[in-house]
Write a protein that holds these residues in place. Structure first.
Motif, PDB file in Angstrom:
ATOM      1  N   LEU A 220      -4.213   0.819   1.349  1.00  0.00           N
ATOM      2  CA  LEU A 220      -3.027   1.401   1.966  1.00  0.00           C
ATOM      3  C   LEU A 220      -3.166   1.440   3.483  1.00  0.00           C
TER       4      LEU A 220
ATOM      5  N   TRP B 138      -8.161   2.634   2.479  1.00  0.00           N
ATOM      6  CA  TRP B 138      -7.152   2.998   3.468  1.00  0.00           C
ATOM      7  C   TRP B 138      -7.621   2.646   4.874  1.00  0.00           C
TER       8      TRP B 138
ATOM      9  N   PHE C  21      -8.511   4.522  -3.869  1.00  0.00           N
ATOM     10  CA  PHE C  21      -7.797   3.577  -3.006  1.00  0.00           C
ATOM     11  C   PHE C  21      -8.573   3.373  -1.706  1.00  0.00           C
TER      12      PHE C  21
ATOM     13  N   LYS D  32      -1.233   1.216  -8.870  1.00  0.00           N
ATOM     14  CA  LYS D  32      -2.128   0.641  -9.873  1.00  0.00           C
ATOM     15  C   LYS D  32      -1.416   0.434 -11.198  1.00  0.00           C
TER      16      LYS D  32
ATOM     17  N   ALA E 225      -8.722  -1.496  -6.389  1.00  0.00           N
ATOM     18  CA  ALA E 225      -8.121  -0.350  -5.724  1.00  0.00           C
ATOM     19  C   ALA E 225      -7.087  -0.819  -4.702  1.00  0.00           C
ATOM     20  N   PRO E 226      -5.932  -0.166  -4.671  1.00  0.00           N
ATOM     21  CA  PRO E 226      -4.937  -0.532  -3.662  1.00  0.00           C
ATOM     22  C   PRO E 226      -5.470  -0.259  -2.251  1.00  0.00           C
TER      23      PRO E 226
ATOM     24  N   ARG F 216       2.705  -1.201   0.477  1.00  0.00           N
ATOM     25  CA  ARG F 216       1.368  -0.709   0.796  1.00  0.00           C
ATOM     26  C   ARG F 216       1.275   0.061   2.111  1.00  0.00           C
TER      27      ARG F 216
ATOM     28  N   SER G  32      -1.059   5.755  -4.696  1.00  0.00           N
ATOM     29  CA  SER G  32      -2.032   4.736  -5.114  1.00  0.00           C
ATOM     30  C   SER G  32      -2.040   4.586  -6.625  1.00  0.00           C
ATOM     31  N   GLN G  33      -1.950   5.726  -7.328  1.00  0.00           N
ATOM     32  CA  GLN G  33      -1.917   5.702  -8.795  1.00  0.00           C
ATOM     33  C   GLN G  33      -0.715   4.889  -9.285  1.00  0.00           C
TER      34      GLN G  33
END
Lengths: 354, 354
Positions: free
Chosen positions: A6, A35, A33, A352, A3-4, A100, A348-349
């Motif tokens: 952020l 965060w 994501f 990815k 998962a990113p 990010r 975030s999508q």
């Protein structure tokens, strides 16, 4: 893939910004994501920048108690929203370069020039941040330039919350209607005005209805943006700029508010199976887009006539899909905060998918 | 990057399939992908497979003239839809492995088991094709298994056209409402039934209204799927399976059609400021999903009551966005064909993001 993660820079931390942070926590297990909040700028409660992550629970309790966020900052100082964006950008340069960092803009609309929101968005994009805003100003006053800048910087500029809170309007067209041309629209998109008109139909006094909207946190202390049609005009300009490829500002929208509508008018309309509604609309006329906001006398079969109290709706006229409507049945602060969340989720999508 | 080039395998080539091919040409300059048709399977007009590309103008003129497509095939032979999928898969194995083959399924709904559409979708996914369908059967009878298979094969299974033609319903939720939970829905989602009920209100006879829908190409020669609520039940099952994470078939939907509704009932309702509408709905009750299709007596303030003639609408009950509606004002063959186009466009978008 993982998962990113952020980093969020919050410019504006009023009701919407606060609800957004709480909402992120409430639905954390549904998000794809990670965060953390790295900066918060407020108008009256100071600011904080902490690249390692701000304690948001503490920040919320401070602001709710009317105290300043400065106590959370290692080097507290007087900072504008722009200052916070630029200092956060320096402190988070590597993360911003990795795509990010997201600037969450939720300041209050200024109807003269859309500032300082427009400048916030520009500065954040220039600092390689993505930008998500619920403020109508940037899309209503400067969409073309900001979208070009975002494109140049390879970052996104999203503003789903600018028109019908979290109900998808811009994302509806962008994500689900590829190759469709929007030829025009009609909508009831100002909640306060619609509530007042509904209240007049019930026999409530105009000023009483305004006060009720203020008490419920929907109308501002100065309700003129709603009552005089400015809020609807700003939304109309944003819709025209984004969906119809024109370049206008709210001041180009032909605008009449609802101050002249009396309870007698409203009840007389109902007695004739009609309703007066503040309608925002745009259409192409000879290559130009004509946009207007004004009270209209609607036949009861008009899909906008059935919208009472807090309901909103927007009907798009398209070439391939005919007329298509999106309806909001009641609004809330959560819906507005969700607009920010849905835009962040889409960032975030995209990360990815890189 | 360059536009993806997609090879399309058309299983079913009736009104919708034909309109889809024409629409692709009409809006070619708006599409961000290249395409060619490599196979067409029909029920009554033969079939053709040509990996180098079928002359679609010729194919359209043959079918419109009632002639067979076999003349376009290098080795014409009797083939079922499944045969065409499997033979096309062998001829296009390299492209399928590169994720560039899309099976466009537009056969007619079978309400017993959703066949042969379910088998078409399964075979195409197993052959590494993406699948796009307007048939309700696959999502209504076998969504869970097909979605798992698509996931395993790293291909997509899209079916926007299964409910409300090209008006985004599944894409609305998937693409624009991340992290939102759907707790239920109510909708008017069968056009023929809604037209009949509207016609009864106007004093038209039931059978006359059915014939008018048949003449306009909206109702089938056998209108029982519409009149008995089966079409709406299939759509309801698809919505429940996809949006609410349950596993049902149309036969699990509590179903009452509109045969018992008389013109007297309909006009009496209108006289009392009400309307009878065929309502499809689902809600969670104690962990289980309860789904039904039945004529309901609606108050005039119900958002579904205002839907006359060809209008459809679906209202979703959600946790974060309250109640949100999507409205289709009039349907057409172009809208149904657009459902296929929008799904193909999203496949192209995903390929570009790889």
């Amino acid at each position: 893939m993982s998962a990113p993660a952020l980093s969020l820079v919050l410019i504006g931390f009023g009701h919407v910004g606060q609800r957004f942070v709480k909402l992120l926590s409430e639905v954390a297990e549904r998000l794809d994501f990670e965060w953390r909040v790295v900066a918060i700028a407020t108008r009256r409660h100071g600011s904080v920048i902490d690249p390692k992550g701000v304690d948001t629970a503490h920040a919320l309790s401070l602001v709710e108690a009317g105290l300043s966020l400065d106590v959370l900052d290692a080097e507290p100082r007087e900072r504008s929203g722009l200052d916070v964006i630029r200092q956060a950008a320096r402190a988070l340069a590597d993360e911003a370069a990795e795509s990010r960092v997201v600037c969450i803009e939720s300041t209050v609309l200024d109807i003269d020039h859309g500032e300082p929101a427009v400048s916030h968005v520009r500065a954040a994009l220039e600092a390689q941040m993505h930008v998500v805003t619920v403020n109508k100003g940037p899309a209503a006053f400067a969409y073309d330039g900001l979208e070009s800048l975002a494109d140049t910087m390879d970052r996104v500029f999203f503003f789903e919350g600018a028109v019908m809170d979290g109900i998808p309007v811009f994302n509806l067209v962008r994500e689900t209607m590829p190759a469709v041309r929007i030829d025009g629209f009609r909508g009831v998109i100002n909640t306060t005005a619609n509530f007042i008109l509904s209240a007049l139909e019930r026999g409530q006094a105009f000023d009483d209805a305004v006060r009720e909207m203020q008490t419920r946190g929907i109308a501002e202390a100065d309700p003129s943006l709603d009552v005089d049609g400015w809020d609807a005009a700003a939304k109309t300009a944003a819709l025209v700029n984004v969906l119809m490829g024109s370049v206008i500002t709210p001041h180009h929208v032909q605008r009449t508010g609802i101050r002249e509508v009396t309870g007698l008018d409203a009840r007389d309309a109902v007695a004739r199976h009609k309703r007066i509604r503040l309608v925002a609309s745009a259409s192409r006329q000879g290559g130009k887009v004509k946009a207007r906001v004004e009270p209209e006398m609607l036949d009861h079969q008009d899909p906008l006539a059935g919208l009472v109290d807090l309901n909103n709706a927007l009907y798009l006229t398209t070439d391939l899909l005919g007329e298509i409507g999106i309806v909001q049945r009641g609004g809330s602060l959560t819906q507005t905060a969700y607009a920010l969340l849905s835009d962040v989720a889409r960032i975030s999508q995209r990360l990815k998918e890189l």
